[in-house]
Design an enzyme around this catalytic site. Structure first.
Site, PDB file in Angstrom:
ATOM      1  N   HIS A 213      53.476  40.586  45.751  1.00  0.00           N
ATOM      2  CA  HIS A 213      54.634  41.488  45.742  1.00  0.00           C
ATOM      3  C   HIS A 213      55.894  40.621  45.699  1.00  0.00           C
ATOM      4  CE1 HIS A 213      52.463  45.093  47.563  1.00  0.00           C
ATOM      5  NE2 HIS A 213      51.651  44.116  47.918  1.00  0.00           N
TER       6      HIS A 213
ATOM      7  N   GLU B  23      45.336  46.805  50.114  1.00  0.00           N
ATOM      8  CA  GLU B  23      44.848  48.102  49.625  1.00  0.00           C
ATOM      9  C   GLU B  23      44.110  47.972  48.296  1.00  0.00           C
ATOM     10  OE1 GLU B  23      48.174  50.784  49.500  1.00  0.00           O
ATOM     11  OE2 GLU B  23      48.538  50.540  51.643  1.00  0.00           O
ATOM     12  N   VAL B  24      44.626  47.125  47.430  1.00  0.00           N
ATOM     13  CA  VAL B  24      44.018  46.995  46.098  1.00  0.00           C
ATOM     14  C   VAL B  24      43.341  45.622  46.008  1.00  0.00           C
ATOM     15  CG1 VAL B  24      44.428  46.991  43.618  1.00  0.00           C
ATOM     16  CG2 VAL B  24      45.808  48.475  45.103  1.00  0.00           C
TER      17      VAL B  24
ATOM     18  N   ASN C 126      48.957  40.243  50.422  1.00  0.00           N
ATOM     19  CA  ASN C 126      48.067  40.729  51.475  1.00  0.00           C
ATOM     20  C   ASN C 126      46.613  40.459  51.095  1.00  0.00           C
ATOM     21  OD1 ASN C 126      50.282  41.899  52.927  1.00  0.00           O
ATOM     22  ND2 ASN C 126      50.293  43.562  51.432  1.00  0.00           N
TER      23      ASN C 126
ATOM     24  N   ASP D  33      55.990  48.259  41.173  1.00  0.00           N
ATOM     25  CA  ASP D  33      55.159  48.950  42.163  1.00  0.00           C
ATOM     26  C   ASP D  33      55.430  50.455  42.078  1.00  0.00           C
ATOM     27  OD1 ASP D  33      53.662  47.953  45.041  1.00  0.00           O
ATOM     28  OD2 ASP D  33      54.283  50.052  44.880  1.00  0.00           O
ATOM     29  N   ILE D  34      54.378  51.244  42.174  1.00  0.00           N
ATOM     30  CA  ILE D  34      54.511  52.703  42.023  1.00  0.00           C
ATOM     31  C   ILE D  34      55.252  53.335  43.207  1.00  0.00           C
ATOM     32  CG2 ILE D  34      52.366  53.464  43.143  1.00  0.00           C
ATOM     33  CD1 ILE D  34      51.877  55.177  40.581  1.00  0.00           C
TER      34      ILE D  34
ATOM     35  N   HIS E 251      47.259  40.086  44.019  1.00  0.00           N
ATOM     36  CA  HIS E 251      48.610  40.387  43.556  1.00  0.00           C
ATOM     37  C   HIS E 251      49.623  39.802  44.526  1.00  0.00           C
ATOM     38  CE1 HIS E 251      47.148  43.739  46.028  1.00  0.00           C
ATOM     39  NE2 HIS E 251      48.393  43.901  46.460  1.00  0.00           N
TER      40      HIS E 251
HETATM   41  P1  AMP Z   1      48.497  45.912  48.899  1.00  0.00           P
HETATM   42  O1  AMP Z   1      48.558  46.739  50.143  1.00  0.00           O
HETATM   43  O2  AMP Z   1      49.117  44.545  49.075  1.00  0.00           O
HETATM   44  O3  AMP Z   1      47.123  45.857  48.303  1.00  0.00           O
HETATM   45  O4  AMP Z   1      49.471  46.615  47.871  1.00  0.00           O
HETATM   46  C1  AMP Z   1      49.053  47.466  46.850  1.00  0.00           C
HETATM   47  C2  AMP Z   1      50.298  47.983  46.163  1.00  0.00           C
HETATM   48  O5  AMP Z   1      49.919  48.576  44.935  1.00  0.00           O
HETATM   49  C3  AMP Z   1      51.069  49.051  46.951  1.00  0.00           C
HETATM   50  O6  AMP Z   1      52.414  48.589  47.163  1.00  0.00           O
HETATM   51  C4  AMP Z   1      51.031  50.280  46.028  1.00  0.00           C
HETATM   52  O7  AMP Z   1      52.226  51.024  46.051  1.00  0.00           O
HETATM   53  C5  AMP Z   1      50.780  49.643  44.673  1.00  0.00           C
HETATM   54  N1  AMP Z   1      50.128  50.500  43.690  1.00  0.00           N
HETATM   55  C6  AMP Z   1      49.013  51.256  43.876  1.00  0.00           C
HETATM   56  N2  AMP Z   1      48.685  51.875  42.723  1.00  0.00           N
HETATM   57  C7  AMP Z   1      49.600  51.475  41.796  1.00  0.00           C
HETATM   58  C8  AMP Z   1      49.802  51.768  40.424  1.00  0.00           C
HETATM   59  N3  AMP Z   1      48.983  52.600  39.750  1.00  0.00           N
HETATM   60  N4  AMP Z   1      50.851  51.208  39.781  1.00  0.00           N
HETATM   61  C9  AMP Z   1      51.680  50.384  40.457  1.00  0.00           C
HETATM   62  N5  AMP Z   1      51.528  50.045  41.758  1.00  0.00           N
HETATM   63  C10 AMP Z   1      50.512  50.602  42.417  1.00  0.00           C
END
Ligand code: AMP
Length: 121
Positions: A107, A100-101, A92, A35-36, A105
């Protein structure tokens, strides 16, 4: 339920090689990377290579091979990361889950005590 996959999401770009990532594990159907913005000493994201929006989408529509590959990848990550003392797997989904994405995925968090699962209230 209809799942509309947005192929411009950041994990789709990672899968296409348009954005770099710190790969932890890659298999036929699965990619895992750091994770970034890590929230624990171990914070790995595990994603299927297929276009799935969320866990329920993946669980409903992925093939047996994809699901098996993904699940075994989680096992390998947990074995290779420093999580013998425990870990948390979080996925999530959508607005209430604060996703968010919009690419499915999980975690994997560990390496320190993580506290309770949810804050009360
Ligand atoms: P979520 O809120 O469960 O969708 O989590 C999205 C996760 O993606 C967050 O923990 C971010 O820090 C992570 N994230 C966003 N962009 C990147 C990226 N380019 N590389 C790695 N992790 C990322």
């Amino acid at each position: 339920m209809r799942f509309d996959y947005d192929d411009q999401n950041i994990f789709a770009k990672i899968l296409r090689g348009e954005i770099p990532n710190k790969t932890v594990l890659e298999t036929e159907h699965t990619l895992a990377f750091e994770d970034i913005a890590p929230q624990a000493p171990v914070h790995v994201l595990v994603i299927p290579k297929g276009a799935y929006v969320s866990y329920d989408h993946f669980a409903r529509d992925a093939s047996d091979a994809e699901i098996l590959d993904f699940t075994r990848a989680v096992a390998r990550i947990c074995e290779e990361a420093d999580v013998e003392a425990g870990f948390r797997a979080i996925s999530n989904a959508r607005a209430h889950g604060v996703q968010e994405v919009p690419h499915f995925h999980v975690h994997i968090l560990g390496g320190r005590p993580l506290g309770r699962m949810l804050e009360r209230g």
